[in-house]
Every structure is written in structure tokens, then in C-alpha cells.
Design a protein around this motif. Sequence first.
Motif, PDB file in Angstrom:
ATOM      1  N   ALA A 445      42.058  36.599  35.315  1.00 50.75           N
ATOM      2  CA  ALA A 445      40.861  36.899  34.528  1.00 50.75           C
ATOM      3  C   ALA A 445      39.812  35.816  34.733  1.00 50.75           C
ATOM      4  CB  ALA A 445      41.216  37.013  33.050  1.00 50.75           C
ATOM      5  N   HIS A 446      38.564  36.261  34.958  1.00 56.84           N
ATOM      6  CA  HIS A 446      37.428  35.364  35.141  1.00 56.84           C
ATOM      7  C   HIS A 446      36.289  35.902  34.282  1.00 56.84           C
ATOM      8  CE1 HIS A 446      39.411  33.707  38.825  1.00 56.84           C
ATOM      9  NE2 HIS A 446      39.949  34.918  38.786  1.00 56.84           N
ATOM     10  N   TYR A 447      36.010  35.207  33.176  1.00 56.29           N
ATOM     11  CA  TYR A 447      35.034  35.691  32.213  1.00 56.29           C
ATOM     12  C   TYR A 447      35.480  37.087  31.755  1.00 56.29           C
ATOM     13  CZ  TYR A 447      32.814  31.856  34.657  1.00 56.29           C
ATOM     14  OH  TYR A 447      32.589  30.646  35.240  1.00 56.29           O
ATOM     15  N   ASP A 448      34.663  38.120  31.972  1.00 58.26           N
ATOM     16  CA  ASP A 448      35.042  39.470  31.563  1.00 58.26           C
ATOM     17  C   ASP A 448      35.504  40.320  32.745  1.00 58.26           C
ATOM     18  OD1 ASP A 448      32.575  39.571  32.757  1.00 58.26           O
ATOM     19  OD2 ASP A 448      31.694  40.974  31.333  1.00 58.26           O
ATOM     20  N   LEU A 449      35.838  39.703  33.847  1.00 63.64           N
ATOM     21  CA  LEU A 449      36.331  40.416  35.028  1.00 63.64           C
ATOM     22  C   LEU A 449      37.813  40.124  35.215  1.00 63.64           C
ATOM     23  CD1 LEU A 449      34.794  40.861  38.498  1.00 63.64           C
ATOM     24  CD2 LEU A 449      36.965  39.646  38.351  1.00 63.64           C
ATOM     25  N   THR A 450      38.588  41.185  35.469  1.00 64.08           N
ATOM     26  CA  THR A 450      40.014  41.029  35.728  1.00 64.08           C
ATOM     27  C   THR A 450      40.358  41.637  37.078  1.00 64.08           C
ATOM     28  OG1 THR A 450      40.576  41.093  33.377  1.00 64.08           O
ATOM     29  CG2 THR A 450      42.350  41.566  34.933  1.00 64.08           C
ATOM     30  N   ILE A 451      41.089  40.874  37.878  1.00 64.41           N
ATOM     31  CA  ILE A 451      41.595  41.337  39.168  1.00 64.41           C
ATOM     32  C   ILE A 451      43.085  41.605  39.006  1.00 64.41           C
ATOM     33  CG2 ILE A 451      41.893  40.781  41.614  1.00 64.41           C
ATOM     34  CD1 ILE A 451      39.685  38.603  41.166  1.00 64.41           C
ATOM     35  N   GLY A 452      43.539  42.769  39.423  1.00 62.01           N
ATOM     36  CA  GLY A 452      44.961  43.081  39.424  1.00 62.01           C
ATOM     37  C   GLY A 452      45.456  43.243  40.848  1.00 62.01           C
ATOM     38  N   VAL A 453      46.671  42.762  41.106  1.00 63.16           N
ATOM     39  CA  VAL A 453      47.249  42.832  42.452  1.00 63.16           C
ATOM     40  C   VAL A 453      48.689  43.298  42.361  1.00 63.16           C
ATOM     41  CG1 VAL A 453      47.769  41.590  44.588  1.00 63.16           C
ATOM     42  CG2 VAL A 453      45.773  40.933  43.232  1.00 63.16           C
ATOM     43  N   ASP A 482      51.458  48.660  60.170  1.00 58.19           N
ATOM     44  CA  ASP A 482      51.132  49.937  59.539  1.00 58.19           C
ATOM     45  C   ASP A 482      51.571  49.995  58.085  1.00 58.19           C
ATOM     46  OD1 ASP A 482      50.055  50.920  61.908  1.00 58.19           O
ATOM     47  OD2 ASP A 482      52.000  51.673  62.606  1.00 58.19           O
ATOM     48  N   ARG A 483      52.227  48.961  57.604  1.00 59.40           N
ATOM     49  CA  ARG A 483      52.770  48.975  56.244  1.00 59.40           C
ATOM     50  C   ARG A 483      51.752  48.465  55.243  1.00 59.40           C
ATOM     51  NH1 ARG A 483      55.401  45.561  52.649  1.00 59.40           N
ATOM     52  NH2 ARG A 483      55.084  43.787  54.038  1.00 59.40           N
ATOM     53  N   LEU A 484      51.544  49.257  54.177  1.00 55.60           N
ATOM     54  CA  LEU A 484      50.711  48.791  53.082  1.00 55.60           C
ATOM     55  C   LEU A 484      51.492  47.738  52.309  1.00 55.60           C
ATOM     56  CD1 LEU A 484      48.152  49.036  51.339  1.00 55.60           C
ATOM     57  CD2 LEU A 484      49.342  50.824  50.025  1.00 55.60           C
ATOM     58  N   ALA A 485      51.044  46.488  52.382  1.00 53.98           N
ATOM     59  CA  ALA A 485      51.784  45.378  51.780  1.00 53.98           C
ATOM     60  C   ALA A 485      51.337  45.072  50.362  1.00 53.98           C
ATOM     61  CB  ALA A 485      51.638  44.128  52.646  1.00 53.98           C
ATOM     62  N   ALA A 486      50.060  45.272  50.075  1.00 53.46           N
ATOM     63  CA  ALA A 486      49.547  44.940  48.744  1.00 53.46           C
ATOM     64  C   ALA A 486      48.254  45.693  48.488  1.00 53.46           C
ATOM     65  CB  ALA A 486      49.328  43.436  48.601  1.00 53.46           C
ATOM     66  N   VAL A 487      47.930  45.826  47.217  1.00 51.31           N
ATOM     67  CA  VAL A 487      46.688  46.458  46.779  1.00 51.31           C
ATOM     68  C   VAL A 487      46.098  45.611  45.659  1.00 51.31           C
ATOM     69  CG1 VAL A 487      45.622  48.498  45.727  1.00 51.31           C
ATOM     70  CG2 VAL A 487      47.500  48.776  47.364  1.00 51.31           C
ATOM     71  N   ALA A 488      44.790  45.363  45.739  1.00 51.06           N
ATOM     72  CA  ALA A 488      44.073  44.675  44.665  1.00 51.06           C
ATOM     73  C   ALA A 488      42.978  45.601  44.158  1.00 51.06           C
ATOM     74  CB  ALA A 488      43.473  43.367  45.166  1.00 51.06           C
ATOM     75  N   THR A 489      42.773  45.612  42.856  1.00 51.47           N
ATOM     76  CA  THR A 489      41.704  46.432  42.289  1.00 51.47           C
ATOM     77  C   THR A 489      40.903  45.641  41.275  1.00 51.47           C
ATOM     78  OG1 THR A 489      43.050  47.334  40.474  1.00 51.47           O
ATOM     79  CG2 THR A 489      43.037  48.572  42.554  1.00 51.47           C
ATOM     80  N   ILE A 490      39.653  46.042  41.134  1.00 50.71           N
ATOM     81  CA  ILE A 490      38.769  45.588  40.059  1.00 50.71           C
ATOM     82  C   ILE A 490      38.185  46.847  39.432  1.00 50.71           C
ATOM     83  CG2 ILE A 490      36.718  44.268  39.434  1.00 50.71           C
ATOM     84  CD1 ILE A 490      37.174  42.544  41.917  1.00 50.71           C
ATOM     85  N   GLY A 491      38.392  47.031  38.142  1.00 51.82           N
ATOM     86  CA  GLY A 491      37.836  48.185  37.448  1.00 51.82           C
ATOM     87  C   GLY A 491      38.553  49.489  37.728  1.00 51.82           C
ATOM     88  N   ARG A 492      39.725  49.432  38.335  1.00 52.47           N
ATOM     89  CA  ARG A 492      40.476  50.644  38.660  1.00 52.47           C
ATOM     90  C   ARG A 492      41.947  50.449  38.278  1.00 52.47           C
ATOM     91  NH1 ARG A 492      38.117  52.414  44.689  1.00 52.47           N
ATOM     92  NH2 ARG A 492      35.906  52.450  44.103  1.00 52.47           N
ATOM     93  N   ASP A 493      42.177  50.242  37.006  1.00 53.44           N
ATOM     94  CA  ASP A 493      43.519  49.893  36.535  1.00 53.44           C
ATOM     95  C   ASP A 493      44.542  50.987  36.828  1.00 53.44           C
ATOM     96  OD1 ASP A 493      42.519  47.519  35.575  1.00 53.44           O
ATOM     97  OD2 ASP A 493      42.304  48.212  33.513  1.00 53.44           O
ATOM     98  N   ARG A 494      44.185  52.231  36.541  1.00 50.25           N
ATOM     99  CA  ARG A 494      45.157  53.311  36.737  1.00 50.25           C
ATOM    100  C   ARG A 494      45.470  53.501  38.218  1.00 50.25           C
ATOM    101  NH1 ARG A 494      45.909  58.918  37.048  1.00 50.25           N
ATOM    102  NH2 ARG A 494      47.605  59.628  35.664  1.00 50.25           N
TER     103      ARG A 494
END
Length: 515
Positions: A445-453, A482-494
Motif C-alpha cells: 500500500a502506498h497512500y491510497d493505492l494498493t498493488i496486489g501480486v 510460455d508459463r504465466l509466472a505472476a500477475v500484478a494488478t492495480i484497481g482490479r482486485d477480483r
Amino acid sequence: MVGSDQQAPLSGPDFAAGIPAAAVAEGALVLGHAGGEAVVLTRCGGKLRAVGASCTHYGGPLAEGVVVDGTIRCPWHHAAFDLETGDAVRPPALNPIPCWEVEERAGRVVVGARRAPAAPARRRGPSGPESVVIVGGGAAGAVAAQVLRDEGYEGPVTLLSAEGSEPVDRPNLSKDYLAGNAPEEWIPLRPAGWYAGRGITLRTSAEVKAIDARAKRVTLGDGSELPFGALLLATGAEPIRLPARDGSPVYALRTLADSRAIIARAAQVKRAVVVGASFIGLEVAASLRARGLEVTVVAPDHQPLEHVLGEAIGRAVHALHESHGVRFMLGRLAKQVDAQEVLLDDGTRLPAELVVAGIGVRPNVRLATAAGLRVNGGVMVDEYLASSVPGIYAAGDIARWPDAASGRAIRVEHWAHAERMGRTAARNILGAAERFDAVPFFWSAHYDLTIGVAGHAELPDRVEVDGDPAARDCTVRYFEGDRLAAVATIGRDRELLLAEARMELALREQPVPVR
């Protein structure tokens, strides 16, 4: 806020009066209320379920989550609850959610009475150890102690913590608590007396000097000895320290005492330098800005977090912190620190009355090494989190385990992941033979922004960006081959929850052989 009982505001239909059965599709989450409480209604495997609407971790809105494998998952921090029992089956939530009776009649779904809490399951087999000692009072150790009791283990459980406090909500130490937005009563994971009430002997400020694996005993700093039938090592990681030339304090942040010390110093000064643009470093910078300090961040990186999350998110985080008044000195190293300034490698002198180092951590493996456990950049464990010495397990930041997603032995320094390891280790101590195959997850979390990974991209060779991180609406995908190793989102929790579930499914269907 940890263990919150708060409910979402009442909205939606009155389930006690009933709604059309067609409104509750398989896997759908319908928010309403019954008996004055917010309720989420769903259909899972054809069966109707009605549960509380708020996650017991931070009050996250479960109606915005997803249903996976008989669980409802929180969109904020990915806790999971059993839809049948309400049990918290995946941290960071530690407490259950309530459940209601529900039935379908005459084409309508009606929610009835709130169920009484289910009695704890008793699943301990006759092979349970005579006693369990847990070394480390962080995420993994605290959850392991609880799960031992939840699973019905009745033998002695001793939790040894060297931190001088009861187990705390460590992520909050660099976020709301440090910023002054969270009261101290939010910080303990459990209320006073909880451990004693569960028959767990908690010893704080308990330094373990040695482990005798053959004799099955630990020696404490006061010379006393404690026998064990099974041992869980959860000693975590320790911050890399930055020495000052004149012996003045350079602060690091790991424990509640560390956070308190930074808060006390921040109240006396106006200018701070944070060395390192790590997650901790940046969260500290944001918190100190919230307290009104002038803050400069020094780091060798081209962009903050670029080596972890890529350039796109790095640029957005950089701009966000600058918009809140943080000054960056990137591409620079701190060459020398003293009580009044930080000297950079290009000769720049930064006035500093408070210096906080956020330059990484090291796994605390001294005890494991001395005890003869196999150590290689962490304590080596198998898929059941058992170490190379029978009867000794390891979990949390120190554990390097065989990750079937990547085919490598990896070590992950994330709070929720450590809690999940503690849960699996406790169950395996009691004979569950449960493989640890959780997809790593963390948030920052940074101020009002949250990054999820979700996932673990140690060596990504392709990064795909969908959306705009600067607009707080993006998904970033990290690929190894070809393998998806990780995903990060901002504003797309679901979306992140769904990505995590797909990675779990891919792992079950076609695990990568571990090298």
C-alpha cells in the motif's frame, strides 16, 4: 483492524423474505441481509450457502470476491473461508465468518436463522508428537500455534518469540500504524490472554541459543532447556543493517519496537532519508510524509520496484510518491551516513535527522545451520515443509521449498504466504501429509493505492501490461517462457483473485517437475 468483526452496510434484498431462486446462479455472489446483518448468498456445487459479508481480516467485501473449490475468497488480501462451516481456511484471516440456514422452496431462496458456531474439529491422530515447540513469533509461528489447537492437538505447545511483544500484524508496522492512522490496539494479532486461553505457552523476549536435534531440546538464553517432540523453525528474516560512521542510529523496520522507535524519532525532526526503494522503504516514505516530514528516497534503481514489478508500475509508483512530496535520488548509493547527513556516491550531501534503511533482509538461519539442518540460502524443506532432520519443520521467510509451479526451490518473503506455510506445517506435524503448493500472494500500500501480486516471477523474460498503472487500472502479467509466472494488478482486485485461482488450477493439472 485485524480480526475485525465489522459488517458491511446493509444493502440489497432481505433474504429472510426470500428472493427468486434464479437470482442465485452457480458461483454468483449476491449481497443482501437477514436479521439485521449483511449476508452473501451463493450457490456452490448446486448447494445454497449464506455467509457473513465481511472478511474477518480487514473487513473486506466478500460479495466482491470469488467462489473457488467450496470457499469464498476476499478480494483485498485473498483470505478464504469454507462456505459450509465459515472456517478461515486460508490466511491472512484467522477467524471464521458466520453462516446461516438457507433453503429453496416454491422457486424462492429463503435465509433462515444464524447457525451456532461449529465445534472445533478433532483431527489429531495417535501419532501426534509429545510436545511442539515453535521458534519464532512472526506470521508462520503464530498461525502454526493456532492451527495446532484448531486441529485438536492437546499436547504442550510453546511459542518462543525474541521480538519482545506478542505476535503482531507486521504489514501494518510500515503502513497505517507508522503513518499514525492505526491505533496500537489494532497491532496485536490476538487480544491479551488469547494464547493462554488456548493453552499455548507464549514466551516473549525468549532468545533461543541452540537446538540439539539429536536430544530434541532447545537451549534458551537464560541457560534453561526445553524438550520437544516436534519443532517448527519460523525465525523469519532480519533487516540488512546500514552502519553510520559516527555510531548514530540508522533505523530499520521489522518489529513493533522498530516502528515505535521510528515514530518517536519522527516526532522530533523534520527531515528524513530512506535508503532503498524496496516495498518497505517506499511504505516508510509514504508514512513519514503522512506525518509531515520532508522525505528523500535514495536507491540505485532506475525506477522504484522496477526489478520486482517492471518499469510500468515502477514509473507509476515513482510519480505517485513525487506527487505526495517525496524526493527521489535514483541511480545513487549511500556512501556514508552520520547523525546529520547522508553522503551519496556522487558527492551529494543530503541533510538527514532520521535515516531509515530499507535495503532488504536476510533469512535468519543461524540456529538451523548450527543444528545441522540443510541450508542453502534458506532452510531446505520438502513439499511437506519438513527439514533434512526428522521432527524439525521450517516455515516462513527462512524456508526454501520445492515450488512445483516453477520447478525450482524458492524462498518467498511475504506475510500471508508465511501464514499459509505455518498452517500447512502445523497440520503436517500432526500427520496430515499435506503438500504445500500455495500460489504466493502479497500486497503493498502506498497512500491510497494498493498493488496486489499473485505468483512468483523470479526470472521473467516477458512482461505484458494491460491498462494504465498511472490511472490505477491495470493488470501486468509476468512470463517465464510460455508459463504465466505472476500477475500484478492495480484497481482490479477480483481479476487478481481469478488469476490466482487459474494458476492454482494449472498447478494441479500439470505441475512442473522440481529440479
